[in-house]
Scaffold this motif. Structure first.
Motif, PDB file in Angstrom:
ATOM      1  N   LEU A  21      13.121  61.862  45.783  1.00 48.21           N
ATOM      2  CA  LEU A  21      11.357  61.571  46.348  1.00 48.21           C
ATOM      3  C   LEU A  21      11.503  60.843  45.949  1.00 48.21           C
ATOM      4  CD1 LEU A  21      10.029  64.637  48.644  1.00 48.21           C
ATOM      5  CD2 LEU A  21      12.357  63.054  49.126  1.00 48.21           C
ATOM      6  N   GLU A  22      11.275  60.325  44.352  1.00 45.64           N
ATOM      7  CA  GLU A  22      10.688  59.577  43.989  1.00 45.64           C
ATOM      8  C   GLU A  22      11.427  58.596  43.338  1.00 45.64           C
ATOM      9  OE1 GLU A  22      10.099  61.332  39.949  1.00 45.64           O
ATOM     10  OE2 GLU A  22      12.560  61.643  39.593  1.00 45.64           O
ATOM     11  N   ALA A  23      12.740  58.515  44.348  1.00 50.69           N
ATOM     12  CA  ALA A  23      13.714  57.472  44.012  1.00 50.69           C
ATOM     13  C   ALA A  23      14.608  57.081  45.287  1.00 50.69           C
ATOM     14  CB  ALA A  23      14.672  57.765  42.760  1.00 50.69           C
ATOM     15  N   LEU A  24      12.813  57.169  45.768  1.00 54.14           N
ATOM     16  CA  LEU A  24      13.393  56.360  47.672  1.00 54.14           C
ATOM     17  C   LEU A  24      13.643  55.293  47.905  1.00 54.14           C
ATOM     18  CD1 LEU A  24      11.171  59.115  49.437  1.00 54.14           C
ATOM     19  CD2 LEU A  24      13.842  59.023  50.018  1.00 54.14           C
ATOM     20  N   ASP A  25      15.004  54.884  48.788  1.00 52.66           N
ATOM     21  CA  ASP A  25      14.874  53.443  48.629  1.00 52.66           C
ATOM     22  C   ASP A  25      15.166  52.986  50.291  1.00 52.66           C
ATOM     23  OD1 ASP A  25      16.279  51.065  49.204  1.00 52.66           O
ATOM     24  OD2 ASP A  25      17.100  51.084  46.752  1.00 52.66           O
ATOM     25  N   ASN A  26      14.652  52.208  51.092  1.00 53.10           N
ATOM     26  CA  ASN A  26      14.752  51.467  52.367  1.00 53.10           C
ATOM     27  C   ASN A  26      15.932  51.607  52.137  1.00 53.10           C
ATOM     28  OD1 ASN A  26      12.520  52.803  53.863  1.00 53.10           O
ATOM     29  ND2 ASN A  26      10.836  51.851  52.501  1.00 53.10           N
ATOM     30  N   THR A  27      16.406  50.180  51.689  1.00 48.99           N
ATOM     31  CA  THR A  27      17.715  49.768  51.822  1.00 48.99           C
ATOM     32  C   THR A  27      18.996  50.766  52.309  1.00 48.99           C
ATOM     33  OG1 THR A  27      17.384  47.822  50.388  1.00 48.99           O
ATOM     34  CG2 THR A  27      19.646  48.773  51.113  1.00 48.99           C
ATOM     35  N   LYS A  28      19.178  52.016  51.330  1.00 49.12           N
ATOM     36  CA  LYS A  28      19.844  53.096  51.125  1.00 49.12           C
ATOM     37  C   LYS A  28      19.891  53.532  52.674  1.00 49.12           C
ATOM     38  CE  LYS A  28      20.236  53.385  46.138  1.00 49.12           C
ATOM     39  NZ  LYS A  28      20.285  54.200  45.111  1.00 49.12           N
ATOM     40  N   LEU A  29      18.594  54.358  53.149  1.00 50.25           N
ATOM     41  CA  LEU A  29      18.184  54.581  53.741  1.00 50.25           C
ATOM     42  C   LEU A  29      18.472  53.696  55.247  1.00 50.25           C
ATOM     43  CD1 LEU A  29      14.177  55.998  53.504  1.00 50.25           C
ATOM     44  CD2 LEU A  29      16.377  57.389  53.401  1.00 50.25           C
ATOM     45  N   GLN A  30      18.514  52.245  54.912  1.00 48.12           N
ATOM     46  CA  GLN A  30      18.679  52.266  56.132  1.00 48.12           C
ATOM     47  C   GLN A  30      20.868  51.919  56.464  1.00 48.12           C
ATOM     48  OE1 GLN A  30      16.541  49.665  58.515  1.00 48.12           O
ATOM     49  NE2 GLN A  30      18.955  50.215  59.326  1.00 48.12           N
ATOM     50  N   ILE A  31      20.707  51.613  55.835  1.00 50.09           N
ATOM     51  CA  ILE A  31      22.793  52.360  55.601  1.00 50.09           C
ATOM     52  C   ILE A  31      22.723  53.457  55.921  1.00 50.09           C
ATOM     53  CG2 ILE A  31      24.537  51.831  54.145  1.00 50.09           C
ATOM     54  CD1 ILE A  31      23.228  50.299  51.848  1.00 50.09           C
ATOM     55  N   TRP A  32      22.561  54.059  55.248  1.00 50.84           N
ATOM     56  CA  TRP A  32      22.410  55.634  56.473  1.00 50.84           C
ATOM     57  C   TRP A  32      22.119  56.030  57.569  1.00 50.84           C
ATOM     58  CZ3 TRP A  32      18.511  59.077  57.360  1.00 50.84           C
ATOM     59  CH2 TRP A  32      18.792  60.309  58.235  1.00 50.84           C
ATOM     60  N   VAL A  33      21.106  54.947  58.607  1.00 57.76           N
ATOM     61  CA  VAL A  33      20.712  54.522  59.945  1.00 57.76           C
ATOM     62  C   VAL A  33      21.870  54.564  60.558  1.00 57.76           C
ATOM     63  CG1 VAL A  33      19.156  54.283  61.598  1.00 57.76           C
ATOM     64  CG2 VAL A  33      18.423  55.260  59.539  1.00 57.76           C
ATOM     65  N   SER A  34      22.446  52.853  59.898  1.00 54.32           N
ATOM     66  CA  SER A  34      23.469  51.645  60.748  1.00 54.32           C
ATOM     67  C   SER A  34      24.399  52.636  60.697  1.00 54.32           C
ATOM     68  CB  SER A  34      23.634  50.861  59.787  1.00 54.32           C
ATOM     69  OG  SER A  34      21.938  49.820  59.722  1.00 54.32           O
ATOM     70  N   ASP A  35      25.079  53.664  59.682  1.00 58.34           N
ATOM     71  CA  ASP A  35      26.164  54.573  59.848  1.00 58.34           C
ATOM     72  C   ASP A  35      26.169  55.314  60.818  1.00 58.34           C
ATOM     73  OD1 ASP A  35      28.800  54.957  58.544  1.00 58.34           O
ATOM     74  OD2 ASP A  35      27.818  56.979  57.577  1.00 58.34           O
ATOM     75  N   LEU A  36      25.029  56.259  60.869  1.00 57.66           N
ATOM     76  CA  LEU A  36      24.980  56.591  61.714  1.00 57.66           C
ATOM     77  C   LEU A  36      24.915  56.008  63.305  1.00 57.66           C
ATOM     78  CD1 LEU A  36      22.217  59.162  60.050  1.00 57.66           C
ATOM     79  CD2 LEU A  36      24.596  59.996  60.749  1.00 57.66           C
ATOM     80  N   ALA A  37      23.846  55.255  63.432  1.00 52.73           N
ATOM     81  CA  ALA A  37      24.478  54.507  64.331  1.00 52.73           C
ATOM     82  C   ALA A  37      25.805  53.940  65.509  1.00 52.73           C
ATOM     83  CB  ALA A  37      24.198  53.199  64.339  1.00 52.73           C
ATOM     84  N   GLY A  38      26.482  54.070  64.333  1.00 56.28           N
ATOM     85  CA  GLY A  38      28.303  53.974  64.097  1.00 56.28           C
ATOM     86  C   GLY A  38      29.107  55.079  64.865  1.00 56.28           C
ATOM     87  N   LYS A  39      27.862  56.340  65.145  1.00 55.51           N
ATOM     88  CA  LYS A  39      29.085  57.297  65.297  1.00 55.51           C
ATOM     89  C   LYS A  39      28.337  58.152  66.207  1.00 55.51           C
ATOM     90  CE  LYS A  39      30.231  58.138  60.008  1.00 55.51           C
ATOM     91  NZ  LYS A  39      29.584  59.023  59.198  1.00 55.51           N
ATOM     92  N   LEU A  40      27.177  57.925  66.121  1.00 53.93           N
ATOM     93  CA  LEU A  40      26.231  59.176  67.175  1.00 53.93           C
ATOM     94  C   LEU A  40      25.438  58.084  68.149  1.00 53.93           C
ATOM     95  CD1 LEU A  40      24.369  60.912  64.301  1.00 53.93           C
ATOM     96  CD2 LEU A  40      26.792  61.333  65.771  1.00 53.93           C
TER      97      LEU A  40
END
Length: 344
Positions: free
Chosen positions: A99-118
């Motif tokens: 949590l102390e190293a949360l990064d919006n860029t990594k979270l956005q990549i994760w969301v975009s990856d999910l959007a390609g599958k779900l």
């Protein structure tokens, strides 16, 4: 607070939940002391420190897991089941991030990856769980992610003709009663399966509970999620007649069994594909089409707001638009013929 238990050695051990790993296994911290009080004190002290300033040291997966655990006393079993499924299936890859190293860029990549599958809806549900967990364990972090655009669901709302054909096919079966309660109520699948003979008074059906599936896969009868779900529905006499003589639960099947039977009935009856839940859409659409005010449709269906309720009207509105367009074009076609006739 966790209670200490006496060990064969004479010492006392107290276990406190620590975290759930990426495989869904729960881990506990163990404290052993000569006395029960000492073991419980050590466990309590550790738990207090764990929930204090050092909370930012946990991973994102642990944060989501603890958020779910903190809501077990207030959320429905079906909601918890959905949360745990999302945690297992979608948070493993990103969950190792602290949590102390949360990064919006990594979270956005994760969301975009999910959007390609779900589906768009599933991605939004997963993101909602993430956001709730961060609000609890990392309130200072500003989540900045772009979600996939909402897509209009391609749903089929059955017509009167479809309902008649379906009822003819399932006549005399338990499924017939379930369809009648959903199509002419409208009642939800879980509400129908939880209905008992004690809930029926004359032509009035009292909706006061629902059958839901828990995280363990078992089915439980619980109170409705929202206050608006508590309601009394007056049914036509022929619907009540189908339930006469039944004692206890009106429908013995579980919600999943109802879904499976309904799907088979739709397939073998030759009807266009639609879901059991679409029977509620049928009921709302018909009430709207015959001029029933929205407030009464809202009350009868147990909707908490009119946003979801009105979305089911789209099919009826589209059909009505097509019908009115035909009238308009027919009129203009007639005018055109008259003009051409005058020119001749």
């Amino acid at each position: 607070m966790a209670k200490a238990k006496k060990l064969p050695s004479g010492s006392y051990r107290c276990q406190v939940f620590d975290h759930t790993d990426a495989n869904g296994k729960r881990h506990y911290k163990s404290f052993t002391a000569p006395t029960k009080r000492e073991a419980e004190f050590a466990a309590t002290q550790w738990a207090a420190e764990k929930s204090g300033p050092g909370i930012e040291d946990i991973t994102l997966y642990e944060a989501v897991s603890r958020y779910i655990d903190s809501k077990r006393g207030v959320l429905s079993p079906s909601t918890l089941c959905g949360y745990e499924s999302m945690l297992r299936n979608y948070f493993k890859e990103i969950g190792c991030m602290k949590l102390e190293a949360l990064d919006n860029t990594k979270l956005q990549i994760w969301v975009s990856d999910l959007a390609g599958k779900l589906s768009s809806k599933t991605v939004r549900n997963v993101h909602g769980l993430l956001s709730s967990a961060l609000d609890m364990f990392a309130p200072d972090f500003t989540l900045k992610t772009t979600l996939p655009a909402k897509k209009k669901p391609d749903l089929y709302t059955p017509s009167d003709k479809d309902i008649r054909k379906l009822l003819e096919y399932i006549s005399g079966k338990e499924l017939e009663i379930a369809v009648l309660l959903a199509a002419f109520g409208p009642m939800r699948r879980g509400e129908i399966c939880a209905l008992t003979s004690d809930d029926i008074h004359g032509n009035i059906v009292n909706v006061n509970k629902s059958m839901v599936q828990g995280p363990d896969g078992a089915w439980y009868t619980k109170q409705p999620k929202t206050y608006s779900s508590y309601r009394e529905i007056e049914y036509p006499p022929f619907v009540i007649e189908r339930m006469k003589g039944i004692s206890g639960r009106i429908i013995k099947a579980t919600p999943q069994q109802i879904t499976n039977r309904f799907s088979r009935a739709i397939h073998f009856s030759g009807l266009p594909h639609f879901r059991f839940h679409d029977l509620r859409h049928y009921a709302a659409s018909i009430m709207h089409a015959i001029g029933v005010p929205d407030q009464y449709i809202l009350q009868r269906g147990g909707w908490a707001s009119d946003n979801v309720m009105k979305s089911v009207y789209r099919n009826v509105i589209d059909m009505e638009t097509a019908k009115q367009n035909k009238k308009i074009l027919k009129h203009f076609e007639k005018v055109s013929h008259e003009i051409q006739h005058e020119w001749l």
